[in-house]
Write an enzyme that holds these catalytic residues in place. Structure first.
Site, PDB file in Angstrom:
ATOM      1  N   SER A 112     -23.111   7.884  -6.732  1.00 39.65           N
ATOM      2  CA  SER A 112     -22.145   6.945  -6.166  1.00 39.65           C
ATOM      3  C   SER A 112     -20.823   7.585  -5.759  1.00 39.65           C
ATOM      4  CB  SER A 112     -21.927   5.811  -7.161  1.00 39.65           C
ATOM      5  OG  SER A 112     -21.210   4.777  -6.561  1.00 39.65           O
ATOM      6  N   HIS A 113     -19.739   7.140  -6.384  1.00 39.83           N
ATOM      7  CA  HIS A 113     -18.399   7.583  -5.985  1.00 39.83           C
ATOM      8  C   HIS A 113     -18.004   8.893  -6.647  1.00 39.83           C
ATOM      9  CE1 HIS A 113     -18.383   5.312  -9.634  1.00 39.83           C
ATOM     10  NE2 HIS A 113     -17.294   5.958  -9.992  1.00 39.83           N
ATOM     11  N   ASP A 276     -18.074   3.986  -0.486  1.00 41.56           N
ATOM     12  CA  ASP A 276     -18.188   5.097  -1.429  1.00 41.56           C
ATOM     13  C   ASP A 276     -19.384   5.987  -1.100  1.00 41.56           C
ATOM     14  OD1 ASP A 276     -20.143   3.292  -2.192  1.00 41.56           O
ATOM     15  OD2 ASP A 276     -20.006   3.831  -4.307  1.00 41.56           O
ATOM     16  N   ASP A 278     -22.485   6.255  -1.967  1.00 39.52           N
ATOM     17  CA  ASP A 278     -23.793   5.692  -1.643  1.00 39.52           C
ATOM     18  C   ASP A 278     -23.721   4.380  -0.865  1.00 39.52           C
ATOM     19  OD1 ASP A 278     -22.736   4.440  -3.901  1.00 39.52           O
ATOM     20  OD2 ASP A 278     -24.708   3.899  -4.681  1.00 39.52           O
ATOM     21  N   ASP A 280     -22.279   1.389  -1.447  1.00 39.58           N
ATOM     22  CA  ASP A 280     -22.341   0.038  -2.019  1.00 39.58           C
ATOM     23  C   ASP A 280     -20.970  -0.540  -2.365  1.00 39.58           C
ATOM     24  OD1 ASP A 280     -21.979   1.695  -4.182  1.00 39.58           O
ATOM     25  OD2 ASP A 280     -23.709   0.971  -5.334  1.00 39.58           O
ATOM     26  N   ARG A 281     -19.930   0.271  -2.333  1.00 36.03           N
ATOM     27  CA  ARG A 281     -18.583  -0.256  -2.629  1.00 36.03           C
ATOM     28  C   ARG A 281     -17.790  -0.448  -1.341  1.00 36.03           C
ATOM     29  NH1 ARG A 281     -16.173   2.270  -8.127  1.00 36.03           N
ATOM     30  NH2 ARG A 281     -18.121   2.298  -9.302  1.00 36.03           N
ATOM     31  N   LYS A 375     -24.990  -4.195  -4.470  1.00 40.22           N
ATOM     32  CA  LYS A 375     -23.735  -4.479  -3.790  1.00 40.22           C
ATOM     33  C   LYS A 375     -23.750  -3.724  -2.470  1.00 40.22           C
ATOM     34  CE  LYS A 375     -21.132  -1.140  -6.643  1.00 40.22           C
ATOM     35  NZ  LYS A 375     -21.850  -0.791  -7.892  1.00 40.22           N
TER      36      LYS A 375
HETATM   37  C1  VG1 Z   1     -18.770   1.438 -12.747  1.00 41.35           C
HETATM   38  C2  VG1 Z   1     -18.123   0.116 -12.408  1.00 41.35           C
HETATM   39  C3  VG1 Z   1     -19.186  -0.967 -12.317  1.00 41.35           C
HETATM   40  C4  VG1 Z   1     -20.242  -0.546 -11.287  1.00 41.35           C
HETATM   41  C5  VG1 Z   1     -20.796   0.807 -11.650  1.00 41.35           C
HETATM   42  C6  VG1 Z   1     -21.765   1.332 -10.613  1.00 41.35           C
HETATM   43  O1  VG1 Z   1     -19.409   1.362 -14.000  1.00 41.35           O
HETATM   44  O2  VG1 Z   1     -17.164  -0.234 -13.379  1.00 41.35           O
HETATM   45  O3  VG1 Z   1     -18.570  -2.181 -11.960  1.00 41.35           O
HETATM   46  O4  VG1 Z   1     -21.284  -1.479 -11.251  1.00 41.35           O
HETATM   47  O5  VG1 Z   1     -19.733   1.756 -11.760  1.00 41.35           O
HETATM   48  O6  VG1 Z   1     -21.178   1.372  -9.358  1.00 41.35           O
HETATM   49  P1  VG1 Z   1     -18.744   1.896 -15.357  1.00 41.35           P
HETATM   50  O7  VG1 Z   1     -19.786   1.710 -16.406  1.00 41.35           O
HETATM   51  O8  VG1 Z   1     -18.349   3.326 -15.138  1.00 41.35           O
HETATM   52  O9  VG1 Z   1     -17.540   1.047 -15.575  1.00 41.35           O
HETATM   53  V1  VG1 Z   1     -21.562   2.650  -8.297  1.00 41.35           V
HETATM   54  O10 VG1 Z   1     -20.884   2.300  -6.792  1.00 41.35           O
HETATM   55  O11 VG1 Z   1     -21.030   3.893  -9.228  1.00 41.35           O
HETATM   56  O12 VG1 Z   1     -23.244   2.616  -8.241  1.00 41.35           O
HETATM   57 CO    CO Z   2     -21.674   3.276  -5.359  1.00 42.86          CO
END
Ligand code: VG1
Ligand code: CO
Length: 542
Positions: A112-113, A276, A278, A280-281, A375
Site C-alpha cells: 500500500s502506502h 496511494d 495500490d 485504494d486511498r 476501498k
Molecule cells: C491502516 C489504516 C487502516 C487501513 C489499513 C490498510 O491500518 O489505519 O484504516 O485499512 O492501513 O490500508 P493500521 O492497522 O496500520 O492502522 V492500505 O491503503 O495500507 O491497504
Molecule cells: Co492502500
C-alpha cells in the site's frame, strides 16, 4: 510436472490489518513468499479448475513473486490465472476483476502506502470471491498453516512474459494477461455521469491528480485525461516506479504536502487529489481547503444521490471505529443504518454483501462503495467530481454548508512510529487494565464518562473481533482512541485518534490542532502515554 519442495515454517507470517507486510529482505528469505502462498492455498478448498486473479502495485519484488505465484497456482490446480499486464492491478481494480470474471479469489501484491525498494516494504494479501480481503477466519487459518508447513507445490517452467496481452499455457493452467485498466475504467463510466464531468473540465475546471509514481497513474490518465477530457498535465507523477521515485506513496498532508501548498497558494487549482501505492486511498483538496477523510466520507454519503449509481439512495453507511462520527449524522438524516466496524476493509465485506450498506469509509483516507469490495481512491475522486459538476460550487463552499447543516466533527490522528515494541505493548496493556478506573476522572476541565476496549460483533455472521482499540469518552461527546497499527513493518506504531463535535455555527472554522489540543493533553495526563513510549511529539499528524 508438479514438484513438491520441502520447506520449514517461519513464525512471523500472521497477516495484519491488510495482509502480510514485511521488508523485502524478509520476503526474499528462502521459501518465505512460497510458504505464505502455499499456506493460503492449503487453507482454502474447492478451487480446482477455478480462476485466480494476481496483480500488484508494481513495487519492487512484485515481478519476482508474481512468477512464483503463477507456478504455484498451476501446481495447486487452478485452471486459469488472470494477471494484469506488467503485473499491475490496483487493489480496487483487482477486486473488480475478481468479481467480474467470477474468480475464486485473488492475490494482491502490495504494501500500500509504505515505501518500495530493495530494503523497503512488500506485501501479499488474499482476497475472496466477493473481491474483498479474506475475513479473519481465513487469515487466522492461513497463519496457523504457516506454522506447520513442510512443503509447497510448484512447477518448473520458464518465466511468463507479463508485458503482452494474451494467453499462455503453464502445464494445465492458462495464464491470461489482461489490460489492467480497461475493465475498471468501464465500471467507473457506469457509476458516474461522465458527460457532466466532461462538461466541467471543458468549462475550465482545473485539477491536479498526483499518482505518486504508484499504481494509479495509468488509471488516472485513462479516465481523467482520455475519457473525461482533463488537460494533459492534470495527472502528475503518473509513471508507476518500483521505488515510487524514492517517496512514500502516502496521500496525506506530510507526503503530499505540495498539493496542500498548491491549493492554499496563489493560482490554486479548483481541485486536487492523490492516491496511494495500490490505489485504494484518496486525498481530497479544494481551493483553500483540505477535506479530512472522515468529513469526505460524510460529504460523499450526503451527496451520493447526485451520481447515477446512487440515485436510488443508500442502504446504509459504515465507518471504522476510529473514523469520526460525521457520517453517522448523515445516516441519521437520511434515515438509514450506520455501522461501526474495526479498522480494515475486511470488516465491510459482510455488510456490503448483505446489502446493509452502500458506502463505507475510514479515517485513513479510504472510501468506497458496493461497486467493489475494497476501498477505492479514484472512485472517491470521481464521485467528488460528479458532485462538483452537478452542484457547480467550490469544494470550500460545499464543505462549509455541510458543517452548517450537520455541525463539525473536529478530528485529527497523531501517529507515533517506530516505537519500541515492548514499550508500546506495555503501554497498551497498562491502559487496558486501568480503563475501568478512568470513568468519572477529570483532566484539563474534561470529564471522562467511560472508557473501553472496542469489540465488534459482526451482524451478518455473528463473529466476534476483540481488542480493536482503547477508547476514552468525555462529557460532551469527545473521545480519544489509542490503537496499535497492524500494517507497520518496523517496531510499533501507536495511533492516537482525537475527535470533538462542535455544533455552534460561529465555531466551525477553528484550527483542528488547536481546538483538539486540550483533549490530547487530557489523554496524556490520564494515561501518561508520552512518557510510557518515550516520545514528546508525533511523527505524522493528519
Ligand atoms: C491502516 C489504516 C487502516 C487501513 C489499513 C490498510 O491500518 O489505519 O484504516 O485499512 O492501513 O490500508 P493500521 O492497522 O496500520 O492502522 V492500505 O491503503 O495500507 O491497504
Ligand atoms: Co492502500
Amino acid at each position: 510436472m508438479i514438484q513438491q519442495i520441502a520447506t520449514r515454517p517461519y513464525s512471523d507470517q500472521r497477516p495484519g490489518t491488510s495482509g502480510l507486510r514485511k521488508k523485502v529482505p524478509v520476503f526474499a528469505q528462502e521459501n518465505y513468499a512460497e510458504n505464505f502462498i502455499q499456506s493460503v492455498f492449503d487453507s482454502l478448498s474447492g478451487f480446482a479448475g477455478k480462476t485466480l486473479v494476481i496483480g500488484g502495485d508494481g513495487r519492487y519484488y512484485n515481478d519476482v513473486v508474481i512468477q512464483k505465484a503463477i507456478r504455484m497456482a498451476a501446481a495447486n490446480g487452478f485452471a486459469r490465472v488472470l494477471v494484469g499486464r506488467g503485473g499491475i492491478l490496483s487493489t480496487p481494480a483487482a477486486s473488480h476483476v475478481i468479481r467480474k470474471y467470477g474468480a475464486f479469489g485473488g492475490l494482491i501484491l502490495s504494501a500500500s502506502h509504505n515505501p518500495g525498494g530493495p530494503n523497503e516494504d512488500f506485501g501479499i494479501k488474499y482476497n475472496i470471491s466477493n473481491g474483498g480481503p479474506a475475513p479473519e477466519s481465513i487469515t487466522e487459518a492461513v497463519f496457523a498453516r504457516t506454522g506447520k508447513i513442510e512443503r509447497y507445490l510448484t512447477v518448473d517452467t520458464p518465466d511468463i512474459d507479463l508485458g503482452m496481452i494474451g494467453a499462455t499455457q503453464v502445464e494445465d493452467m492458462t495464464v491470461e494477461i489482461i489490460d489492467p485498466v480497461a475493465d475498471y475504467a468501464t465500471l467507473m463510466e457506469e457509476l458516474f455521469d461522465f458527460d457532466a464531468i466532461r462538461a466541467l473540465f471543458a468549462g475550465g475546471f482545473s485539477m491536479v491528480f498526483d499518482a505518486m509514481h504508484a499504481v494509479t497513474g495509468p488509471y488516472a490518465t485513462e479516465i481523467l485525461v482520455r475519457r473525461l477530457g482533463a488537460p494533459e498535465g492534470t495527472v502528475i507523477n503518473g509513471a508507476p516506479l518500483p521505488d515510487f521515485g524514492g517517496h512514500h506513496p502516502d496521500p496525506n498532508l506530510v507526503h503530499a504536502r505540495h498539493l496542500y501548498d498548491a491549493v492554499m497558494g496563489p493560482d490554486a487549482p479548483d481541485f486536487a487529489a492523490a492516491s496511494d501505492g495500490d490505489g485504494d486511498r484518496n486525498l481530497i483538496l479544494g481551493r483553500g481547503i483540505f477535506v479530512t477523510p472522515s468529513d469526505s466520507l460524510a460529504l460523499l454519503a450526503a451527496n451520493a444521490h447526485l451520481a447515477p449509481a446512487y440515485r436510488g439512495g443508500l442502504a446504509g453507511i459504515a465507518r471504522s471505529m476510529p473514523t469520526s462520527a460525521a457520517a453517522d449524522r448523515v445516516a441519521e438524516k437520511l434515515g438509514v443504518a450506520a455501522f461501526e466496524t474495526p479498522t480494515g476493509w475486511k470488516f465491510f465485506g459482510n455488510l456490503l454483501d448483505a446489502g446493509k450498506v452502500t458506502i463505507c469509509g475510514e479515517e485513513s483516507a479510504g472510501t468506497g462503495s458496493d461497486h467493489v469490495r475494497e476501498k477505492d481512491g479514484l472512485w472517491a475522486v470521481l464521485l467528488w467530481l460528479n458532485i462538483l459538476a452537478v452542484r457547480s460550487e467550490p469544494v470550500l463552499d460545499i464543505v462549509n454548508a455541510h458543517w452548517r447543516e450537520y455541525g463539525r466533527n473536529y478530528y485529527t490522528r497523531h501517529d507515533y512510529e517506530g516505537v519500541d515494541s515492548a514499550a508500546a505493548a506495555g503501554f497498551m496493556s497498562g491502559l487496558q487494565a486501568s480503563l475501568e478506573s478512568l470513568g468519572g476522572r477529570q483532566s484539563n476541565g474534561l470529564v471522562v464518562t467511560r472508557a473501553d476496549s472496542f469489540a465488534y460483533r459482526d451482524p451478518v455472521d455473528d463473529s466476534l473481533t476483540e481488542n480493536q482499540g482503547l477508547r476514552i469518552f468525555f462529557e460532551g461527546g469527545s473521545r480519544v482512541v489509542f490503537r496499535l497499527s497492524g500494517t507497520g513493518t518496523s517496531g510499533a506504531t501507536i495511533r492516537l485518534y482525537v475527535e470533538r463535535y462542535e455544533s455552534d455555527p460561529h465555531a466551525l472554522d477553528q484550527d483542528p490542532q488547536a481546538t483538539l489540543a486540550p483533549l490530547i493533553e487530557a489523554a496524556n495526563a490520564l494515561t501518561g502515554f508520552k512518557a510510557a513510549i518515550g516520545r514528546e511529539t508525533p511523527d505524522v499528524v493528519t
